[in-house]
Write an enzyme that holds these catalytic residues in place. Sequence first.
Site, PDB file in Angstrom:
ATOM      1  N   CYS A  89     -10.981 -31.277 -26.646  1.00 41.60           N
ATOM      2  CA  CYS A  89     -11.322 -29.793 -26.844  1.00 41.60           C
ATOM      3  C   CYS A  89     -12.563 -29.204 -27.221  1.00 41.60           C
ATOM      4  O   CYS A  89     -13.099 -27.973 -26.929  1.00 41.60           O
ATOM      5  CB  CYS A  89     -10.079 -29.214 -27.722  1.00 41.60           C
ATOM      6  SG  CYS A  89      -8.449 -29.310 -26.963  1.00 41.60           S
ATOM      7  N   HIS A 332      -7.444 -21.124 -23.747  1.00 44.22           N
ATOM      8  CA  HIS A 332      -8.178 -22.414 -24.062  1.00 44.22           C
ATOM      9  C   HIS A 332      -8.392 -23.173 -22.767  1.00 44.22           C
ATOM     10  O   HIS A 332      -7.784 -24.256 -22.526  1.00 44.22           O
ATOM     11  CB  HIS A 332      -7.123 -23.013 -25.153  1.00 44.22           C
ATOM     12  CG  HIS A 332      -7.888 -24.254 -25.710  1.00 44.22           C
ATOM     13  ND1 HIS A 332      -9.167 -24.672 -25.601  1.00 44.22           N
ATOM     14  CD2 HIS A 332      -7.291 -25.421 -26.285  1.00 44.22           C
ATOM     15  CE1 HIS A 332      -9.733 -25.726 -26.035  1.00 44.22           C
ATOM     16  NE2 HIS A 332      -8.167 -26.110 -26.527  1.00 44.22           N
ATOM     17  N   CYS A 362     -10.031 -28.660 -33.383  1.00 39.97           N
ATOM     18  CA  CYS A 362      -9.459 -29.766 -33.377  1.00 39.97           C
ATOM     19  C   CYS A 362      -9.356 -30.172 -32.058  1.00 39.97           C
ATOM     20  O   CYS A 362      -9.647 -29.708 -31.024  1.00 39.97           O
ATOM     21  CB  CYS A 362      -7.931 -29.549 -33.813  1.00 39.97           C
ATOM     22  SG  CYS A 362      -6.894 -28.509 -32.844  1.00 39.97           S
TER      23      CYS A 362
END
Length: 376
Positions: A89, A332, A362
Amino acid sequence: MRDAVIVGAVRTPVGRRKGGLSGIHPVDLSAHVLRALAERTGIDPAHVDDVVWGCVSQVGEQSWNIGRNAVLSAGWPESVPGTTLDRQCGSSQQAVHFAAAVVLSGQADLVVAGGVESMTRVPMGSSAAGQWAFGEGVRERYGDGGFSQGVGAEMIAARWGFSRARLDEYSLASHQKAAAAQDAGGFKQEIAPVGPIDADEGIRRDTSLAKLAELATPFKSEGVVTAGSASQISDGAAALAVTTSDWAREHGLRPLARIHTAVVAADDPVIMLTAPIPATAKALRRAGLGIEEIGVYEVNEAFAPVPLAWLAETEADPERLNPRGGAIALGHPLGGSGARIMTTMLGHMRDNGIRYGLQTMCEGGGMANATILELL
């Protein structure tokens, strides 16, 4: 002394899965923000030493080095190289870190960093093709169940004692903050419209605590994490131009912010999502700053327990956290999220005269990047 400064930042709207951006090839979505970045800053693409591009699912339409293909699709000179990286991510946040590093070292003068993910066209996890991706050593160490971010989010909620109601309240606030920012034009300067799509599609203005309370808990029976307290599956891209103050001045560019501190940290890969806490501590320690000196914090809302645990451990001011909403509301797009968040944080810093901003995310495998920007 050389420094690393951002002279431009731009992003697409974030599209919902199967939404307004789903018909666009991820290479062309990447090319869109590259062209917009050059147009808005006035940089000559021929001066770009490298393009560092984040992308998580590097398979299918996102394979064969999408960073280089984006350069070609954008119509930039064939002399401009490009590379693609995967730190899950945090891929495009890491792209900014790498850009800053080569600029600071003198190996480059101008680097474009960013990323993309079209989660509609290239589904999350598709790069594994159903195979065990971790090797036998990981199986022996952690078992053969693999790692689950959703299960990790449930583990965080249990460890820190977050109730279902607390997570739903946080998630509703994310949508409310994002809607307020959108209504106030807070995203307008950072977005390069893609055809008729000129606004983020994920904001749910009609959601409520009652609606959130109806959602199932897919990761644990009688759990607390739902689709409503998780980041949205999205499509999008973002890009930033990184150079030195001297080079910017010589070429008529205006530095917006200095990349003050950039770190990466890691934690338990099973609970997976706690690394923003040590990453933040590491960044503040290296920067010589206290948490109270940071005017805005962007902690990626992979799941609501992540920023809530971060708040509990850092004792940061909750009013400064994700002031324009986060991934629960905005979405996202994995490989593009780090650059999207940084673009949004920079806009908030500029609009409010905030000197320092901190961003952390994270990442799969129990990692996290943390970046401190200083407004110029």
